[in-house]
Design a protein around this motif. Structure first.
Motif, PDB file in Angstrom:
ATOM      1  N   VAL B 291       0.840  -1.201   0.000  1.00 51.53           N
ATOM      2  CA  VAL B 291       0.000   0.000   0.000  1.00 51.53           C
ATOM      3  C   VAL B 291       0.875   1.252   0.000  1.00 51.53           C
ATOM      4  CG1 VAL B 291      -1.609   1.356   1.400  1.00 51.53           C
ATOM      5  CG2 VAL B 291      -1.981  -1.094   1.103  1.00 51.53           C
ATOM      6  N   SER B 292       1.901   1.220   0.856  1.00 46.35           N
ATOM      7  CA  SER B 292       2.813   2.359   0.934  1.00 46.35           C
ATOM      8  C   SER B 292       3.429   2.635  -0.436  1.00 46.35           C
ATOM      9  CB  SER B 292       3.913   2.031   1.938  1.00 46.35           C
ATOM     10  OG  SER B 292       4.302   3.167   2.639  1.00 46.35           O
ATOM     11  N   ASN B 293       3.870   1.550  -1.060  1.00 43.77           N
ATOM     12  CA  ASN B 293       4.530   1.644  -2.349  1.00 43.77           C
ATOM     13  C   ASN B 293       3.621   2.266  -3.404  1.00 43.77           C
ATOM     14  OD1 ASN B 293       6.624   1.214  -4.065  1.00 43.77           O
ATOM     15  ND2 ASN B 293       6.045  -0.889  -4.559  1.00 43.77           N
ATOM     16  N   ILE B 294       2.395   1.754  -3.485  1.00 45.55           N
ATOM     17  CA  ILE B 294       1.482   2.231  -4.521  1.00 45.55           C
ATOM     18  C   ILE B 294       1.048   3.666  -4.223  1.00 45.55           C
ATOM     19  CG2 ILE B 294      -0.953   1.782  -3.957  1.00 45.55           C
ATOM     20  CD1 ILE B 294       0.989   0.243  -6.847  1.00 45.55           C
ATOM     21  N   MET B 295       0.967   4.012  -2.938  1.00 42.17           N
ATOM     22  CA  MET B 295       0.609   5.384  -2.587  1.00 42.17           C
ATOM     23  C   MET B 295       1.731   6.341  -2.993  1.00 42.17           C
ATOM     24  SD  MET B 295      -2.442   5.496  -1.415  1.00 42.17           S
ATOM     25  CE  MET B 295      -2.364   7.213  -0.884  1.00 42.17           C
ATOM     26  N   LEU B 296       2.987   5.885  -2.851  1.00 41.66           N
ATOM     27  CA  LEU B 296       4.109   6.732  -3.278  1.00 41.66           C
ATOM     28  C   LEU B 296       4.053   6.946  -4.789  1.00 41.66           C
ATOM     29  CD1 LEU B 296       7.040   5.380  -1.075  1.00 41.66           C
ATOM     30  CD2 LEU B 296       6.044   7.668  -1.022  1.00 41.66           C
ATOM     31  N   SER B 321      -4.110  14.831   4.639  1.00 38.86           N
ATOM     32  CA  SER B 321      -5.268  14.030   5.052  1.00 38.86           C
ATOM     33  C   SER B 321      -5.934  13.385   3.842  1.00 38.86           C
ATOM     34  CB  SER B 321      -6.253  14.868   5.864  1.00 38.86           C
ATOM     35  OG  SER B 321      -6.794  15.885   5.066  1.00 38.86           O
ATOM     36  N   GLN B 322      -5.908  14.063   2.691  1.00 33.32           N
ATOM     37  CA  GLN B 322      -6.496  13.456   1.497  1.00 33.32           C
ATOM     38  C   GLN B 322      -5.816  12.130   1.154  1.00 33.32           C
ATOM     39  OE1 GLN B 322      -6.577  15.908  -2.112  1.00 33.32           O
ATOM     40  NE2 GLN B 322      -6.283  14.012  -3.274  1.00 33.32           N
ATOM     41  N   PHE B 323      -4.485  12.115   1.202  1.00 35.16           N
ATOM     42  CA  PHE B 323      -3.772  10.877   0.847  1.00 35.16           C
ATOM     43  C   PHE B 323      -3.865   9.830   1.956  1.00 35.16           C
ATOM     44  CE2 PHE B 323      -2.204  13.475  -2.523  1.00 35.16           C
ATOM     45  CZ  PHE B 323      -2.006  12.573  -3.554  1.00 35.16           C
ATOM     46  N   LEU B 324      -3.912  10.306   3.197  1.00 38.49           N
ATOM     47  CA  LEU B 324      -4.073   9.369   4.309  1.00 38.49           C
ATOM     48  C   LEU B 324      -5.440   8.686   4.212  1.00 38.49           C
ATOM     49  CD1 LEU B 324      -2.270   8.525   6.553  1.00 38.49           C
ATOM     50  CD2 LEU B 324      -3.307  10.226   8.040  1.00 38.49           C
ATOM     51  N   LEU B 329      -8.891   4.199   3.030  1.00 38.26           N
ATOM     52  CA  LEU B 329     -10.018   3.684   2.265  1.00 38.26           C
ATOM     53  C   LEU B 329      -9.615   2.397   1.537  1.00 38.26           C
ATOM     54  CD1 LEU B 329     -12.829   4.886   2.007  1.00 38.26           C
ATOM     55  CD2 LEU B 329     -12.151   5.887  -0.171  1.00 38.26           C
ATOM     56  N   LEU B 330      -8.415   2.431   0.955  1.00 36.50           N
ATOM     57  CA  LEU B 330      -7.894   1.264   0.242  1.00 36.50           C
ATOM     58  C   LEU B 330      -7.826   0.065   1.190  1.00 36.50           C
ATOM     59  CD1 LEU B 330      -6.806   0.823  -2.615  1.00 36.50           C
ATOM     60  CD2 LEU B 330      -4.531   1.323  -1.757  1.00 36.50           C
ATOM     61  N   CYS B 331      -7.238   0.274   2.365  1.00 37.72           N
ATOM     62  CA  CYS B 331      -7.102  -0.819   3.333  1.00 37.72           C
ATOM     63  C   CYS B 331      -8.455  -1.194   3.923  1.00 37.72           C
ATOM     64  CB  CYS B 331      -6.142  -0.419   4.448  1.00 37.72           C
ATOM     65  SG  CYS B 331      -4.438  -0.343   3.906  1.00 37.72           S
ATOM     66  N   GLY B 332      -9.296  -0.194   4.153  1.00 43.53           N
ATOM     67  CA  GLY B 332     -10.610  -0.473   4.732  1.00 43.53           C
ATOM     68  C   GLY B 332     -11.460  -1.309   3.798  1.00 43.53           C
ATOM     69  N   THR B 370      -6.869  -3.966  12.502  1.00 43.13           N
ATOM     70  CA  THR B 370      -5.483  -4.064  12.051  1.00 43.13           C
ATOM     71  C   THR B 370      -5.349  -3.547  10.623  1.00 43.13           C
ATOM     72  OG1 THR B 370      -5.263  -6.018  13.436  1.00 43.13           O
ATOM     73  CG2 THR B 370      -3.507  -5.604  11.861  1.00 43.13           C
ATOM     74  N   SER B 371      -6.333  -3.855   9.778  1.00 43.92           N
ATOM     75  CA  SER B 371      -6.233  -3.389   8.389  1.00 43.92           C
ATOM     76  C   SER B 371      -6.271  -1.861   8.338  1.00 43.92           C
ATOM     77  CB  SER B 371      -7.326  -4.014   7.520  1.00 43.92           C
ATOM     78  OG  SER B 371      -8.579  -3.416   7.787  1.00 43.92           O
ATOM     79  N   LEU B 372      -7.111  -1.244   9.172  1.00 44.70           N
ATOM     80  CA  LEU B 372      -7.136   0.223   9.210  1.00 44.70           C
ATOM     81  C   LEU B 372      -5.829   0.769   9.776  1.00 44.70           C
ATOM     82  CD1 LEU B 372     -10.775   1.086  10.375  1.00 44.70           C
ATOM     83  CD2 LEU B 372      -9.835   0.975   8.068  1.00 44.70           C
ATOM     84  N   GLY B 373      -5.316   0.075  10.803  1.00 47.26           N
ATOM     85  CA  GLY B 373      -4.039   0.488  11.383  1.00 47.26           C
ATOM     86  C   GLY B 373      -2.930   0.440  10.339  1.00 47.26           C
ATOM     87  N   VAL B 374      -2.950  -0.614   9.520  1.00 48.11           N
ATOM     88  CA  VAL B 374      -1.964  -0.742   8.445  1.00 48.11           C
ATOM     89  C   VAL B 374      -2.099   0.438   7.486  1.00 48.11           C
ATOM     90  CG1 VAL B 374      -1.505  -2.076   6.346  1.00 48.11           C
ATOM     91  CG2 VAL B 374      -1.597  -3.228   8.550  1.00 48.11           C
ATOM     92  N   GLY B 375      -3.348   0.809   7.183  1.00 47.26           N
ATOM     93  CA  GLY B 375      -3.587   1.951   6.288  1.00 47.26           C
ATOM     94  C   GLY B 375      -2.974   3.225   6.846  1.00 47.26           C
ATOM     95  N   ILE B 376      -3.153   3.446   8.134  1.00 46.33           N
ATOM     96  CA  ILE B 376      -2.628   4.674   8.730  1.00 46.33           C
ATOM     97  C   ILE B 376      -1.103   4.630   8.753  1.00 46.33           C
ATOM     98  CG2 ILE B 376      -2.447   5.984  10.874  1.00 46.33           C
ATOM     99  CD1 ILE B 376      -5.349   5.297  11.431  1.00 46.33           C
ATOM    100  N   VAL B 377      -0.559   3.517   9.291  1.00 46.12           N
ATOM    101  CA  VAL B 377       0.890   3.434   9.451  1.00 46.12           C
ATOM    102  C   VAL B 377       1.607   3.552   8.102  1.00 46.12           C
ATOM    103  CG1 VAL B 377       2.771   1.871  10.073  1.00 46.12           C
ATOM    104  CG2 VAL B 377       0.820   2.156  11.606  1.00 46.12           C
ATOM    105  N   PHE B 378       1.083   2.814   7.112  1.00 47.58           N
ATOM    106  CA  PHE B 378       1.783   2.800   5.825  1.00 47.58           C
ATOM    107  C   PHE B 378       1.318   3.922   4.900  1.00 47.58           C
ATOM    108  CE2 PHE B 378       2.576  -1.368   7.505  1.00 47.58           C
ATOM    109  CZ  PHE B 378       3.914  -1.544   7.204  1.00 47.58           C
ATOM    110  N   GLY B 379       0.257   4.637   5.293  1.00 41.49           N
ATOM    111  CA  GLY B 379      -0.181   5.773   4.484  1.00 41.49           C
ATOM    112  C   GLY B 379       0.509   7.064   4.900  1.00 41.49           C
ATOM    113  N   VAL B 380       1.042   7.077   6.119  1.00 40.90           N
ATOM    114  CA  VAL B 380       1.597   8.320   6.644  1.00 40.90           C
ATOM    115  C   VAL B 380       2.773   8.826   5.807  1.00 40.90           C
ATOM    116  CG1 VAL B 380       3.031   9.171   8.528  1.00 40.90           C
ATOM    117  CG2 VAL B 380       0.800   8.255   9.014  1.00 40.90           C
ATOM    118  N   LEU B 381       3.677   7.914   5.465  1.00 43.69           N
ATOM    119  CA  LEU B 381       4.872   8.349   4.726  1.00 43.69           C
ATOM    120  C   LEU B 381       4.501   8.993   3.384  1.00 43.69           C
ATOM    121  CD1 LEU B 381       8.082   8.241   4.374  1.00 43.69           C
ATOM    122  CD2 LEU B 381       7.648   6.107   3.159  1.00 43.69           C
TER     123      LEU B 381
END
Ligand SMILES: Nc1ncnc2c1ncn2[C@@H]1O[C@H](COP(=O)(O)OP(=O)(O)OP(=O)(O)O)[C@@H](O)[C@H]1O
Ligand SMILES: [Mg+2]
Lengths: 283, 398
Positions: B291-296, B321-324, B329-332, B370-381
């Protein structure tokens, strides 16, 4: 963004009180919309190569003025426009918007300033694909927290001003280049700015369409009293402005950038008490 | 910028790249699905086993080989059991009037009857087995201790064993052959059900000493004692320990109540479930990297759009916040699909396979959370990178 900005009057009539970042409508009474003094902008290339894109530019744009800045490629036109549009900060010198120094403003305040006081028109239009003309026009209003209804209403009004309200549901791909640029102009107008900045607005258009776009911009400048700065390397486009400022190697032709030469052609917002000494001192 | 608007923009961005978003979310789908499925199976196994134990009754005391605290097999497994038939007789005498005592040994054997032949669980036990384990005898009678002591060859059958070996015939009084030796059927016991697909009713119970002789083993696997009431349990435990210790080294056996066993079994299965879920969780972590990769990639593709939005008045935190929200949303969405698949597969497993599965709310909440947590953690960067873009530079981006 404060909610009182939502109640900005939609009318774009000359002299209408426009949205102001921090209260006081008195700002437009004679205060230049932009006032740059001895502004420089240096870019650092690699570790120790400095590109001096602007080398001490002084320029005052009073309310309602129409200025063209003309110069060859690489002369610093876009760099200057970024500063005039509060997209960038000068390396040195002072830059004031309606009396407020950018050095005193946070990045968020600069964003709010761009949102309420400045409209941009770009050579590449920069419209969002897969997004209707109306939603493109409404985009600046999103960032001041306006509701959907109000955004749609004001976007439709702005599209009306550029004669495109019948195309409001079309996406950019379904519009001609000239129409796309009109949509971009409507987007720049929707927030009723004090200052309209156009970087090569006709650069991607044929000459006929380019002329129409320039006529539209001039008309808006005259009717709505919004100050207009057009950047171009096309002398014919530059000649449309009462004040033309040649730029070369990051310096403006200082004689012509003097305050007196920049007085608005029609005193649109009536700065009767404008001090003549306001502006860049000739050197 | 209103958050409803951010969600709309994020949904639009995902919809514009459906295939890419789908493939990225697939990792989350698989991760959430595995977490839900594994926890459900673990939970199901736990409640099936504890259910079986509870069905035995809460007044039971078990004596098992080895030191129980250090693990059931420490100090020797069932094959090195220290218990003997004599020790059980002694224990029964010591506790006479206080508690019922029995013992069992188990062996897989071939049994043959008039209707056919089948593999059965052959139990050697004493006459008090039915009383201690609270097993109802539906027909005939359980064999007596007298039968057991005299070495009579009598047998009691579980319902499945009776059906396999005798079909429609009445087994009572008939012969069943176990390991080549004939036994007379004297009773039938009630249904016990199925555990992990193993039919507990496919059992043949015979007297303990006869079984030892037949199978050539001296041991007794387990000693079972029923206390008359829960209050009597601690006293009975002490008595059992003292009695067995007279003939057996104390280190070679443990005396436990049903609660002890439930606790340990619960702990072991709980840990197992946790470890399985954690392994599945690693796949969520890997999905997060995707997710992080594709968001980058998305941030870099949309650099000019970000520049434009900033030019039009978007602040750093509007863009961030838009990208987060887009990553969330992707992970959710992936999480929701994963939940659906995980719950569905758990239901299927429960229905068609011997694996029990029990979908619990906490498993659903944990997996989705956990999936939402993954979204936040890996979306932040990526989101911070987007927010920090210089608008003037971003607009020039090709
Ligand atoms: N972000 C940057 N980093 C480094 N150098 C830059 C940057 N932006 C502009 N420059 C340099 O500054 C000088 C002025 O650039 P600028 O884009 O302002 O020119 P311009 O007049 O707009 O040219 P054109 O007509 O080709 O658009 C050029 O030499 C350019 O290479
Ligand atoms: Mg340029």
């Amino acid at each position: 963004m404060s909610t009182d900005e939502l109640s900005v009057p939609a009318a774009l009539a000359p002299g209408a009180e426009a949205a102001a970042g921090d209260g006081a409508g008195a700002e437009r009474n004679g205060e230049p919309v932009v006032d740059a003094r001895e502004v420089t902008r240096h870019y650092l290339l690699g570790r120790d190569t400095v590109v001096e894109a602007l080398r001490g530019v002084s320029l005052t744009v009073p309310p309602g003025a129409f200025v063209s800045i003309v110069g060859p490629s690489g002369s610093g036109k876009s760099t200057l426009l970024n500063l005039l549009g509060a997209l960038d900060r000068p390396t040195s010198g002072s830059l004031r918007f309606s009396g407020r120094d950018v050095a005193d403003l946070s990045d968020a305040e600069l964003a709010a300033l761009r949102n309420t006081d400045i409209g941009f028109v770009f050579q590449q239009f920069h419209l969002l694909a897969r997004t209707s003309a109306r939603d493109n026009v409404a985009l600046p209003l999103v960032y001041r927290g306006a509701g959907r209804r109000e955004r749609q209403r004001r976007a439709t009004e702005a599209l009306d001003l550029v004669g495109l309200s019948h195309r409001r549901d079309h996406s950019p791909a379904e519009l001609s280049g000239g129409e796309q640029q009109r949509v971009a102009i409507a987007r720049a107008l929707v927030s009723e700015p004090h200052l309209l900045l156009a970087d090569e607005p006709t650069g991607n258009l044929d000459s006929q369409t380019g002329t129409e776009i320039m006529e539209l911009l001039q008309d808006l400048n005259a009717r709505a009293g919004v100050a207009l700065v057009v950047i171009t390397h096309d002398p014919e486009v530059a000649a449309l402005a009462p004040v033309q400022l040649p730029i070369r190697d990051g310096v403006l032709d200082q004689d012509r950038a003097s305050a007196s030469a920049l007085a608005p052609a029609p005193p649109a917002s009536g700065p009767a008490d404008a001090e003549p000494s306001e502006g860049s001192p000739p050197r | 910028m209103r958050s409803g608007e951010s969600v709309r923009v994020a949904a639009g961005a995902i919809a514009a790249n459906r295939l890419r978003a789908g493939l990225t979310a697939l990792g989350v789908v698989i991760g959430v699905m595995s977490v839900v499925l594994l926890i459900s199976v673990g939970t199901g196994a736990r409640s099936e086993i504890t259910g079986q134990l509870e069905a035995l009754g809460s007044n039971l005391v078990f004596a098992v080989p080895g030191g129980f605290e250090g693990g059931p097999t420490e100090g020797g497994g069932p094959s090195r059991s220290p218990f003997t038939a004599d020790a059980i007789d002694d224990l029964a005498n010591d506790l006479a009037g206080q508690a019922e005592v029995t013992g069992t040994l188990t062996s897989g054997e071939q049994a043959r009857g008039p209707a056919g032949q089948t593999g059965v669980s052959a139990f050697g036990t004493t006459g008090s087995y039915d009383a201690v384990t609270d097993t109802d005898v539906t027909r005939g009678a359980f064999f007596s201790d007298a039968d057991a002591d005299t070495g009579r060859r009598v047998a009691v059958l579980g319902p499945s064993a009776a059906e396999e070996l005798f079909g429609e015939r009445d087994p009572l009084g008939q012969q069943v052959t176990l390991a080549g030796v004939g036994f007379e059927v004297v009773g039938l016991v009630e249904e016990a059900g199925t555990t992990f697909g193993v039919d507990a009713d496919l059992q043949v119970l015979v007297p303990l000493r006869a079984a030892q002789e037949l199978f050539g083993i001296q041991r007794v696997d387990t000693v079972l004692v029923r206390a008359p009431s829960p209050d009597a349990l601690p006293g009975v435990v002490d008595e059992v320990e003292a009695s067995l210790a007279q003939s057996i080294d104390e280190d070679r056996f443990s005396v436990l109540t049903q609660d002890d066993i439930l606790g340990v079994v619960g702990d072991v299965l709980g840990t197992l479930t946790f470890v399985l879920a954690a392994i599945a969780g690693i796949s969520l972590l890997v999905a997060g990297i995707g997710v992080s990769n594709i968001m980058l990639v998305s941030v870099s593709e949309r650099t000019r759009e970000i520049g434009l939005r900033k030019a039009l008045g978007a602040r750093t935190r509007d863009i961030t916040s838009q990208f987060l929200i887009e990553a969330l949303l992707l992970c959710g969405l992936g999480g929701l699909v994963g939940l659906g698949l995980g719950i569905g597969l758990a239901e299927v497993a429960e229905a068609v396979s011997p694996l029990p599965a029990e979908v619990t709310w906490w498993a659903i909440a944990l997996a989705f959370g956990t999936s939402l947590g993954v979204g936040i953690v890996f979306g932040v960067l990526p989101a911070r990178r987007a927010g920090r873009l210089d608008p003037a530079v971003a607009l020039r981006h090709e």
